[in-house]
Design a protein around this motif. Structure first.
Motif: not given
Length: 176
Positions: A104-127
């Protein structure tokens, strides 16, 4: 250290809403929207809680702070959020396997972007959902180039494109 998990309480849902508020277009400059991306839908605690009660959301936490999220949305909510109704109408027109979950929506805090969190969120969603669903579907504002590129980089592909109220949307899908 960043950990990935599912939402478990109201305080996490409130942190999601606070992060969402900071990333709505009305809070960002044109340059920030272009380079950092943005979120479109503004949820409230009631709908976020209902969604959580069916499928808890995926979150990234730094200690006790939510620093990223991917909202888990059942198709049973297709008429609950007005701005998303056209997306569901478009999906209904397609000949696709109906066993999918909507991110429904994905967002990463500005201070944490570029650290693999986006991919980690989706990897966790897939699992989390791979035993229940065959794919994840989401839509992205066609002007949100950062989000489009990020979704493509982790394996989403175009499902369809449609326009509503002079806004172009890309619906994308990833098999799980």
């Amino acid at each position: 250290m960043i950990s990935f998990t599912q939402t478990s309480d109201t305080s996490e849902l409130k942190q999601i809403l606070a992060l969402q508020q900071r990333n709505l277009p009305k809070q960002l400059t044109e340059e920030e929207k272009k380079t950092q991306g943005f979120v479109t839908v503004e949820h409230d605690i009631e709908i976020l809680s209902k969604m959580h009660n069916l499928h808890p959301h995926i979150i990234a936490k730094d200690n006790n702070s939510v620093v990223g999220y991917a909202l888990s949305m059942s198709t049973s909510f297709k008429n609950e959020i007005p701005v998303l109704i056209p997306m569901f109408n478009e999906i209904d027109k397609l000949d696709i396997h109906p066993n999918f979950i909507v991110m429904g929506q994905v967002c990463v805090d500005k201070a944490y972007r570029g650290k693999g969190i986006f991919r980690g969120l989706y990897d966790t969603m897939v699992t989390t959902f791979s035993g229940q669903f065959t794919s994840i579907i989401t839509e992205i504002d066609a002007n949100n180039t950062r989000s489009l590129k990020a979704h493509e980089a982790i394996g989403f592909s175009d499902l369809c494109t449609y326009e509503t109220e002079q806004q172009l949307w890309k619906v994308v899908v990833m098999s799980i």
